[in-house]
Every structure is written in structure tokens, then in C-alpha cells.
Write a protein that holds these residues in place. Structure first.
Motif, short mmCIF file in Angstrom:
data_model
loop_
_atom_site.label_atom_id
_atom_site.label_comp_id
_atom_site.label_asym_id
_atom_site.label_seq_id
_atom_site.Cartn_x
_atom_site.Cartn_y
_atom_site.Cartn_z
N GLU A 85 0.83 -1.21 0.00
CA GLU A 85 0.00 0.00 0.00
C GLU A 85 0.86 1.26 0.00
O GLU A 85 0.56 2.23 -0.71
N HIS A 86 1.94 1.26 0.77
CA HIS A 86 2.86 2.39 0.84
C HIS A 86 3.50 2.65 -0.54
O HIS A 86 3.52 3.79 -1.01
N GLU B 198 2.47 1.64 -3.55
CA GLU B 198 1.47 2.05 -4.52
C GLU B 198 1.05 3.50 -4.30
O GLU B 198 0.85 4.25 -5.27
N ALA B 199 0.94 3.92 -3.04
CA ALA B 199 0.58 5.32 -2.74
C ALA B 199 1.66 6.29 -3.22
O ALA B 199 1.37 7.44 -3.53
N LYS B 200 2.90 5.81 -3.32
CA LYS B 200 4.02 6.63 -3.80
C LYS B 200 4.20 6.51 -5.32
O LYS B 200 5.16 7.01 -5.88
#
Length: 180
Positions: free
Chosen positions: A101-102, A104-106
Motif C-alpha cells: 500500500e505504501h 502504490e501510494a508513492k
């Protein structure tokens, strides 16, 4: 006489600063040290470089060389991109999902979670085009490793003779292939 452990693994990078910052920001790795020379110590050839070292956890070190006088990096056109990679272990599946998730968020494109039975993985590329894997153990890892240990030599011998995938451990990816 026995090897104790890997001292460090070194790759080439396009930009040392960008690489250090990416591994810091994306994977929470600490920058350990930098070495820069105008001559290669082992060969004595004149070739300026920046050599950076990153803490990959538990005494493991990931290193990169930036080589500004050399042609742009390439990859072996005969080796698929999924083959050469570096894999890092994370604590558990929750941590793996957190990293996914981290990343992909970046804006990092992440493949997986892939269930390899003995462990679960996600895959992505660093800014240099190196494939990176994060893997966490499966709760049944020990039992499955015992099953694999029992057939490893038979599998290797069969592969050596036939160059066809032995079926001794085809159970490993059956869930991924059949959706079970």
C-alpha cells in the motif's frame, strides 16, 4: 572453511543520490556510508565512481555504484526481467500488505501478493530498473520446507537429466494457478 554470510551485494545505479533516497523513502532503509574514488582499487584503472551502502536489516548491506563515465546501464537481453532480482524478508503478511500500500501510494507499480506456499511476495522495480521482491513467511513455512527438503536432490537430478520441470513440488503454486 565456511562462508559466514554475505558481506554486501552490489548493483549499478543511474544516480547514487536518487537511489539512496528511493530506498530510504520506499523501503525505510538507512544510508550507511559512501566511498568515492578516481581509480578502481582492485584493478587500478582510472574510473571515477560513487559507491553507496544501504542497511538492508539484520547486518545485510545493499550497495550501488554510480559510474558516470560508462555507457548507460542495460540488461542482458537474453535474461527475462523477472529472473535477476533481490528479495528482502519482512516480518509477516500484514507488513507485506503495508509495504504494498505504501509503495502504490508513492506511485510504484506493485505485482502481487503472490502465494509461493512457503512464503508470499510482492514485486516492483527500483529507479534503476532492478527488480525487487519483498517476501514474508507463510504460517506453514516449516512444514513445507521439510517437504521441499525431502525432494530437493531428486528434483535437481531429474532437471539435470531432462531440463523439464520435475513435479515433486508442483503443489507450491497450485493455489495461484487454480484459485484454490
Amino acid at each position: 572453511m565456511k562462508i559466514e554470510k554475505i558481506h554486501h551485494v552490489a548493483y549499478r545505479c543511474k544516480d547514487a543520490k536518487e537511489t539512496v533516497e528511493w530506498y530510504r523513502d520506499m523501503l525505510n532503509m538507512d544510508f550507511i556510508l559512501a566511498i568515492a574514488e578516481d581509480h578502481v582499487p582492485s584493478t587500478h584503472e582510472p574510473d571515477p565512481y560513487m559507491h553507496v551502502f544501504i542497511d538492508a536489516g539484520d547486518g545485510n548491506v545493499l550497495a550501488f555504484f554510480e559510474l558516470p563515465t560508462k555507457p548507460d546501464m542495460g540488461r542482458d537481453p537474453n535474461t527475462p526481467v523477472w529472473v535477476q532480482h533481490i528479495a528482502f524478508k519482512v516480518k509477516d503478511r500484514d507488513t507485506l500488505i503495508e509495504f504494498k500500500e505504501h509503495l502504490e501510494a508513492k506511485g510504484v507499480e506493485v505485482l502481487g501478493v503472490t502465494d509461493h506456499s512457503i512464503f508470499h511476495s510482492i514485486y516492483f522495480f527500483d529507479p534503476n530498473g532492478h527488480r525487487v521482491e519483498l517476501a514474508c513467511p507463510d504460517p506453514e513455512e516449516d512444514a513445507m520446507l521439510e517437504k521441499l527438503n525431502a525432494v530437493k536432490w531428486d528434483m535437481l537430478e531429474e532437471w539435470s537429466r531432462t531440463k523439464k520441470a520435475p513435479k515433486h513440488a508442483d503443489w507450491m503454486h497450485k493455489k495461484e494457478l487454480t484459485g484454490l
